[in-house]
Design a protein around this motif. Structure first.
Motif, PDB file in Angstrom:
ATOM      1  N   PRO A   1       0.811  -1.223   0.000  1.00  0.00           N
ATOM      2  CA  PRO A   1       0.000   0.000   0.000  1.00  0.00           C
ATOM      3  C   PRO A   1       0.843   1.273   0.000  1.00  0.00           C
ATOM      4  O   PRO A   1       0.401   2.297  -0.492  1.00  0.00           O
ATOM      5  N   GLU A   2       2.087   1.175   0.515  1.00  0.00           N
ATOM      6  CA  GLU A   2       2.927   2.373   0.597  1.00  0.00           C
ATOM      7  C   GLU A   2       3.203   2.954  -0.792  1.00  0.00           C
ATOM      8  O   GLU A   2       3.480   4.134  -0.938  1.00  0.00           O
ATOM      9  N   LEU A   3       3.121   2.093  -1.832  1.00  0.00           N
ATOM     10  CA  LEU A   3       3.402   2.583  -3.185  1.00  0.00           C
ATOM     11  C   LEU A   3       2.341   3.548  -3.689  1.00  0.00           C
ATOM     12  O   LEU A   3       2.565   4.267  -4.664  1.00  0.00           O
ATOM     13  N   ILE A   4       1.176   3.558  -3.033  1.00  0.00           N
ATOM     14  CA  ILE A   4       0.096   4.437  -3.467  1.00  0.00           C
ATOM     15  C   ILE A   4       0.584   5.885  -3.524  1.00  0.00           C
ATOM     16  O   ILE A   4       0.225   6.636  -4.427  1.00  0.00           O
ATOM     17  N   GLU A   5       1.454   6.220  -2.575  1.00  0.00           N
ATOM     18  CA  GLU A   5       1.987   7.593  -2.571  1.00  0.00           C
ATOM     19  C   GLU A   5       2.681   7.917  -3.886  1.00  0.00           C
ATOM     20  O   GLU A   5       2.444   8.956  -4.489  1.00  0.00           O
ATOM     21  N   GLU A   6       3.533   6.975  -4.349  1.00  0.00           N
ATOM     22  CA  GLU A   6       4.254   7.206  -5.608  1.00  0.00           C
ATOM     23  C   GLU A   6       3.300   7.262  -6.792  1.00  0.00           C
ATOM     24  O   GLU A   6       3.469   8.067  -7.701  1.00  0.00           O
ATOM     25  N   LEU A   7       2.286   6.382  -6.753  1.00  0.00           N
ATOM     26  CA  LEU A   7       1.313   6.374  -7.847  1.00  0.00           C
ATOM     27  C   LEU A   7       0.616   7.725  -7.937  1.00  0.00           C
ATOM     28  O   LEU A   7       0.429   8.279  -9.015  1.00  0.00           O
ATOM     29  N   VAL A   8       0.234   8.243  -6.763  1.00  0.00           N
ATOM     30  CA  VAL A   8      -0.503   9.503  -6.742  1.00  0.00           C
ATOM     31  C   VAL A   8       0.379  10.658  -7.225  1.00  0.00           C
ATOM     32  O   VAL A   8      -0.080  11.540  -7.951  1.00  0.00           O
ATOM     33  N   VAL A   9       1.676  10.612  -6.865  1.00  0.00           N
ATOM     34  CA  VAL A   9       2.586  11.669  -7.324  1.00  0.00           C
ATOM     35  C   VAL A   9       2.588  11.716  -8.850  1.00  0.00           C
ATOM     36  O   VAL A   9       2.436  12.766  -9.467  1.00  0.00           O
ATOM     37  N   LYS A  10       2.714  10.543  -9.487  1.00  0.00           N
ATOM     38  CA  LYS A  10       2.730  10.490 -10.956  1.00  0.00           C
ATOM     39  C   LYS A  10       1.400  10.962 -11.538  1.00  0.00           C
ATOM     40  O   LYS A  10       1.357  11.612 -12.576  1.00  0.00           O
ATOM     41  N   TRP A  11       0.312  10.587 -10.852  1.00  0.00           N
ATOM     42  CA  TRP A  11      -1.019  11.005 -11.319  1.00  0.00           C
ATOM     43  C   TRP A  11      -1.128  12.521 -11.297  1.00  0.00           C
ATOM     44  O   TRP A  11      -1.613  13.139 -12.247  1.00  0.00           O
TER      45      TRP A  11
END
Ligand code: UDP
Ligand code: MG
Length: 331
Positions: free
Chosen positions: A115-125
């Motif tokens: 779940p911690e990767l969600i942060e990176e996903l959101v940054v790219k979004w």
């Protein structure tokens, strides 16, 4: 005077939810507490409004009770309870249909998608990408058989399909609402998600990560299921297996014609030759085999056409928890 209330409710919620997490759960009771613990800490850190949609895919353990308990504790956790086990891809589709966030993130509930990767996903979004997928850096945790079969599957489907299907990406990714709407327009019952994601296009990028082992419990995949999954993928994204037989047939006919000419000449020159049983048998068996394979391939496609034509709903929902507006199935 003419204010349709439910519609208003819906639009206000649509505006307020920024992230929808969609987690299909099938017999995941031991993982759920830990899943929410990690998800909520990440989402709270992000400071975005969110909803977590859990789809109970006909679990036989206490997954549903566990999910409802969490829903009572935190109303942002919503539960869709399917009427039976429909399989991961369909459960995911159900969850995505129920989601309202500006971005949707499907995630496995066994914590193999950190779940911690969600942060990176959101940054790219936020940088402006519509699809941000999480790509596995290595498959070290898996045996060589799984690794090589997966690799050859991707190589084969990559050759056959007209849209490039990325390797080593599961369903863990971030989808912008535009992409979700595009996916909802695809009416097919056979949801080979990896292919569908590739087919819709849009501005895509990826981040890399190391995929951990599942937290608790065991995988629901076995080689037979994977084989059928591969067939689904190939048949829904390529017509090559149907077309190739034209060329094989043509080639065999040409060779047969040359051979016939050869026999004809030989008979003219040397007279009738009796032995030849072996070559006859080989030709008959070989061609018989090819014809059966061809029929089988046609059957694979025909079976899928039949599934689509029946037009049954993709899934049935028994009940749902936490959805304020009248979200109905769009299938
Ligand atoms: N899953 C599901 N329905 C099924 C099988 C699996 O909803 O019929 C869910 C499961 O709960 C998990 C995710 O799909 O959240 C991935 O399943 P699994 O870990 O078994 O697959 P793997 O990670 O081995 O590919
Ligand atoms: Mg897993």
């Amino acid at each position: 005077m003419l204010l349709p209330m439910p519609l208003d409710l819906k639009t206000s919620e649509e505006k307020s939810t920024e992230i929808s997490i969609v987690a299909p759960c099938y017999n995941e009771e031991p993982n759920i507490d830990y899943l929410f613990e990690r998800l909520e800490s990440v989402l709270d850190r992000l400071n975005l409004s969110y909803e977590i949609i859990c789809v109970n895919d006909g679990s036989r353990d206490n997954t549903l009770e566990c999910l409802i308990r969490h829903h009572v504790r935190n109303p942002a956790i919503k539960v869709v309870n399917l009427s039976r086990n429909f399989g991961k891809e369909v459960a995911l589709t159900a969850g995505i249909n129920y989601s309202r966030g500006a971005a949707v993130i499907p995630i496995d509930s066994d914590l193999q998608d950190p779940p911690e990767l969600i942060e990176e996903l959101v940054v790219k979004w936020k940088e402006g990408y519509d699809v941000v997928s999480a790509r596995r850096r290595s498959r070290n945790e898996e045996g060589w058989l799984k690794k090589t079969t997966a690799k050859s599957f991707y190589r084969i489907i990559g050759r056959m399909s007209r849209v490039p299907i990325p390797q080593d990406t599961g369903d863990f990714r971030l989808l912008d609402r535009r992409v979700v709407e595009a996916l909802e327009k695809l009416p097919e019952r056979n949801r080979f998600m990896k292919g569908l994601f590739a087919w819709v296009g849009f501005k895509q990028t990826y981040i890399l990560y190391d995929r951990p082992q599942r937290y608790k419990g065991t995988t629901k995949w076995n080689y037979w299921k994977l084989w059928n999954f591969a067939l689904d993928g190939i048949t829904s994204f390529s017509l090559a297996p149907l077309k190739i037989w034209t060329y094989i047939g043509l080639f065999i006919s040409c060779v047969a014609l040359l051979y016939a000419l050869f026999i004809f000449m030989r008979t003219l020159i040397f007279g009738i030759d009796f032995p030849g049983y072996a070559s006859l048998m080989v030709a008959i068996l070989f061609l018989g085999g090819i014809q059966l394979i061809t029929l089988g391939v046609i059957g694979e496609y025909l079976g899928r056409v039949y599934e689509e034509v029946k037009g049954r709903p993709l899934y049935l929902v028994r009940d749902s928890y936490g959805f304020t507006d009248n979200r109905t199935d769009k299938t």
